[in-house]
Design an enzyme around this catalytic site. Structure first.
Site, PDB file in Angstrom:
ATOM      1  CG  ASN A 111      22.035 -15.007 -13.610  1.00  0.00           C
ATOM      2  OD1 ASN A 111      22.404 -13.829 -13.469  1.00  0.00           O
ATOM      3  ND2 ASN A 111      22.394 -15.749 -14.658  1.00  0.00           N
ATOM      4  CG  PHE A 115      27.711  -7.181 -14.953  1.00  0.00           C
ATOM      5  CD1 PHE A 115      27.592  -8.514 -15.295  1.00  0.00           C
ATOM      6  CD2 PHE A 115      27.948  -6.258 -15.981  1.00  0.00           C
ATOM      7  CE1 PHE A 115      27.684  -8.933 -16.618  1.00  0.00           C
ATOM      8  CE2 PHE A 115      28.048  -6.662 -17.305  1.00  0.00           C
ATOM      9  CZ  PHE A 115      27.904  -7.998 -17.618  1.00  0.00           C
ATOM     10  CB  SER A 178      25.218  -9.882 -19.054  1.00  0.00           C
ATOM     11  OG  SER A 178      24.220  -9.865 -18.042  1.00  0.00           O
ATOM     12  CG  ASN A 180      20.599 -10.602 -16.001  1.00  0.00           C
ATOM     13  OD1 ASN A 180      19.427 -10.712 -16.317  1.00  0.00           O
ATOM     14  ND2 ASN A 180      21.394 -11.635 -15.798  1.00  0.00           N
ATOM     15  CB  THR A 181      24.075  -4.923 -17.935  1.00  0.00           C
ATOM     16  OG1 THR A 181      24.637  -5.529 -16.777  1.00  0.00           O
ATOM     17  CG2 THR A 181      24.546  -3.480 -18.043  1.00  0.00           C
ATOM     18  CE  LYS A 220      29.708 -16.111 -21.233  1.00  0.00           C
ATOM     19  NZ  LYS A 220      30.013 -16.498 -19.849  1.00  0.00           N
ATOM     20  CG  ASN A 249      26.176 -14.457 -20.946  1.00  0.00           C
ATOM     21  OD1 ASN A 249      25.611 -14.912 -19.950  1.00  0.00           O
ATOM     22  ND2 ASN A 249      27.025 -13.455 -20.889  1.00  0.00           N
TER      23      ASN A 249
HETATM   24  C1  LIG Z   1      24.284 -17.116 -11.566  1.00  0.00           C
HETATM   25  C2  LIG Z   1      24.996 -16.873 -12.849  1.00  0.00           C
HETATM   26  C3  LIG Z   1      25.795 -15.752 -12.992  1.00  0.00           C
HETATM   27  C4  LIG Z   1      26.482 -15.516 -14.185  1.00  0.00           C
HETATM   28  N1  LIG Z   1      27.282 -14.421 -14.286  1.00  0.00           N
HETATM   29  C5  LIG Z   1      27.991 -14.222 -15.416  1.00  0.00           C
HETATM   30  C6  LIG Z   1      28.889 -13.130 -15.517  1.00  0.00           C
HETATM   31  O1  LIG Z   1      29.070 -12.346 -14.585  1.00  0.00           O
HETATM   32  N2  LIG Z   1      29.570 -12.972 -16.687  1.00  0.00           N
HETATM   33  C7  LIG Z   1      29.429 -13.843 -17.750  1.00  0.00           C
HETATM   34  O2  LIG Z   1      30.095 -13.662 -18.779  1.00  0.00           O
HETATM   35  N3  LIG Z   1      28.602 -14.905 -17.668  1.00  0.00           N
HETATM   36  C8  LIG Z   1      27.892 -15.107 -16.527  1.00  0.00           C
HETATM   37  N4  LIG Z   1      27.064 -16.180 -16.444  1.00  0.00           N
HETATM   38  C9  LIG Z   1      26.886 -17.055 -17.630  1.00  0.00           C
HETATM   39  C10 LIG Z   1      27.775 -18.290 -17.569  1.00  0.00           C
HETATM   40  O3  LIG Z   1      29.137 -17.940 -17.582  1.00  0.00           O
HETATM   41  C11 LIG Z   1      27.474 -19.222 -18.762  1.00  0.00           C
HETATM   42  O4  LIG Z   1      27.820 -18.550 -19.958  1.00  0.00           O
HETATM   43  C12 LIG Z   1      26.010 -19.628 -18.845  1.00  0.00           C
HETATM   44  O5  LIG Z   1      25.483 -19.860 -17.557  1.00  0.00           O
HETATM   45  C13 LIG Z   1      25.803 -20.894 -19.691  1.00  0.00           C
HETATM   46  O6  LIG Z   1      26.533 -21.986 -19.183  1.00  0.00           O
HETATM   47  P1  LIG Z   1      25.925 -23.111 -18.194  1.00  0.00           P
HETATM   48  O7  LIG Z   1      24.669 -23.633 -18.810  1.00  0.00           O
HETATM   49  O8  LIG Z   1      27.019 -24.126 -18.030  1.00  0.00           O
HETATM   50  O9  LIG Z   1      25.632 -22.408 -16.906  1.00  0.00           O
HETATM   51  C14 LIG Z   1      26.362 -16.431 -15.255  1.00  0.00           C
HETATM   52  C15 LIG Z   1      25.563 -17.566 -15.112  1.00  0.00           C
HETATM   53  C16 LIG Z   1      24.895 -17.805 -13.934  1.00  0.00           C
HETATM   54  C17 LIG Z   1      24.046 -19.042 -13.802  1.00  0.00           C
END
Ligand SMILES: Cc1cc2nc3c(=O)[nH]c(=O)nc-3n(C[C@H](O)[C@H](O)[C@H](O)COP(=O)(O)O)c2cc1C
Length: 356
Positions: A111, A115, A178, A180-181, A220, A249
């Site tokens: 992704n 934000f 993140s 992506n920022t 985080k 993350n």
């Molecule tokens: C589509 C998507 C959007 C995410 N948006 C955020 C976010 O806004 N803030 C954040 O701290 N982590 C965000 N994450 C990261 C997740 O909270 C998590 O840390 C990461 O995906 C690893 O865990 P997982 O393998 O269980 O997905 C996002 C992940 C995905 C897949």
């Protein structure tokens, strides 16, 4: 069973559209009193972490419910805590679509949402409407900076969000990881992190005094850190008496997905291919923190065994996101059951009265 049928239909759609439909459907079922069709009962395995009592160890990771619009429906699935956000001071659209890609062969997601959110005031209105926090449910609020805020002014955005969400949150997460920022991850560097944590902890002290309630703060972090960086972050976390760290993350690594469709999309990779990297970072952090600060393990948990590995690496709590997309609500129950009674080394926090 219901989720596997639903998943087939959802996975035929564009990923972001499917995501929205799934959340709206969950909320609809919940409003009709039908959450039981997709959810198992809440597993009770209370644990004290960061001075809060969590009913079980499994939470929803940030990013699924960015605006806090589905808190009750998600909580009904058996999560011990829900983390909403990332929210920024002002609303922002995020990156252009498409920005969310499924890689089913690898049980992964890439992704670059950036934000996208309705801003902190809208999130607070949604939180105010939810029953879950009123009934004592544990709600984390994950905060970040607007894309157009210069990185040198990032701390202003975090402080403003903290002031606004403090009264509504069980704990607050500073998302500095993140991918992506632009430049956000630079906040993980020593001097920038020191400044940010000093300002945010000073603000927490003021707010705790004003409001008569200590709200723990978690940081985080990314999985893409070398040993020196992990040590520096651990030092800063201890020096500033942060209450917890969420590791991790998404990753910039493409190991395990290089040749797959969408494997070369820009953004953060999550799900099964991230598990090893994320759990290694978690373990190194636990070591560097001498088990003095509680950790929340997230990244690639797709089954109960993965959750147990996170606890073994030093996590007190765990969170899921991508596994939930692939396996649905049954994973919440499976993971909570698999870690029931498993004790990690550290559960307290700077504000904790009596860590167990
Ligand atoms: C589509 C998507 C959007 C995410 N948006 C955020 C976010 O806004 N803030 C954040 O701290 N982590 C965000 N994450 C990261 C997740 O909270 C998590 O840390 C990461 O995906 C690893 O865990 P997982 O393998 O269980 O997905 C996002 C992940 C995905 C897949």
């Amino acid at each position: 069973m219901i989720y596997s049928l639903l998943r087939r239909a959802l996975f035929a759609l564009d990923a972001e559209k499917a995501h929205g439909i799934a959340l709206s459907s969950l909320s609809f079922l919940h409003t009709c009193g039908l959450s039981g069709l997709v959810a198992d009962r809440l597993i009770r395995d209370p644990v004290s972490v960061m001075g809060l009592t969590f009913p079980n160890r499994v939470g929803l990771a940030a990013g699924l419910d960015k605006n806090g619009a589905h808190i009750d429906a998600l909580a009904a699935l058996g999560f011990g805590h829900i983390e909403v956000g990332t929210v920024t001071p002002r609303p922002q659209p995020g990156n252009p679509r498409p920005r969310l890609f499924r890689l089913p062969e690898a049980q992964a997601i890439i992704n670059r949402m950036g934000f996208n959110n309705l801003g902190v005031d809208a999130l607070l209105r949604n939180v105010g409407l939810a029953e879950f926090p009123k009934k004592g449910g544990i709600l984390g609020i994950n905060i970040g900076k607007n894309a157009d805020t210069p990185i040198e002014k990032a701390a202003d955005d975090y402080v403003l969000c903290l002031q606004k969400v403090y009264a509504a949150a069980s704990y607050v997460t500073l998302n500095i990881s993140s991918p992506n920022t632009k430049n956000l991850r630079d906040l993980q560097q020593e001097a920038a992190l020191d400044d940010l944590l000093a300002r945010i902890k000073a603000e927490q002290t003021v707010l705790a005094e004003q409001q008569g309630r200590y709200v723990p703060l978690a940081l985080k972090i990314a999985p893409d850190l070398d040993d020196t960086q992990i040590t520096a972050i651990a030092d800063a976390v201890r020096r500033h008496r942060m209450d917890g760290v969420i590791a991790t993350n998404t990753t910039l690594s493409r190991v395990g997905v290089e040749k797959l469709p969408h494997g070369d999309e820009a953004g953060g990779l999550s799900g099964a291919p991230e598990f090893r990297l994320s759990t290694t970072a978690l373990g190194k952090l636990a070591h560097a923190l001498h088990n003095e600060v509680p950790l929340i393990g997230v990244g690639g948990i797709m089954k109960g065994e993965d959750a147990r590995a996170k606890i073994a690496a030093g996590a007190s709590l765990i969170q899921i996101y991508t596994g939930f997309i692939y396996h649905g609500p049954k994973l919440v129950h499976e993971v909570a059951a698999s870690v029931t009674g498993v004790r990690s080394q550290v559960t307290g926090g700077a504000g904790a009265d009596a860590p167990d």
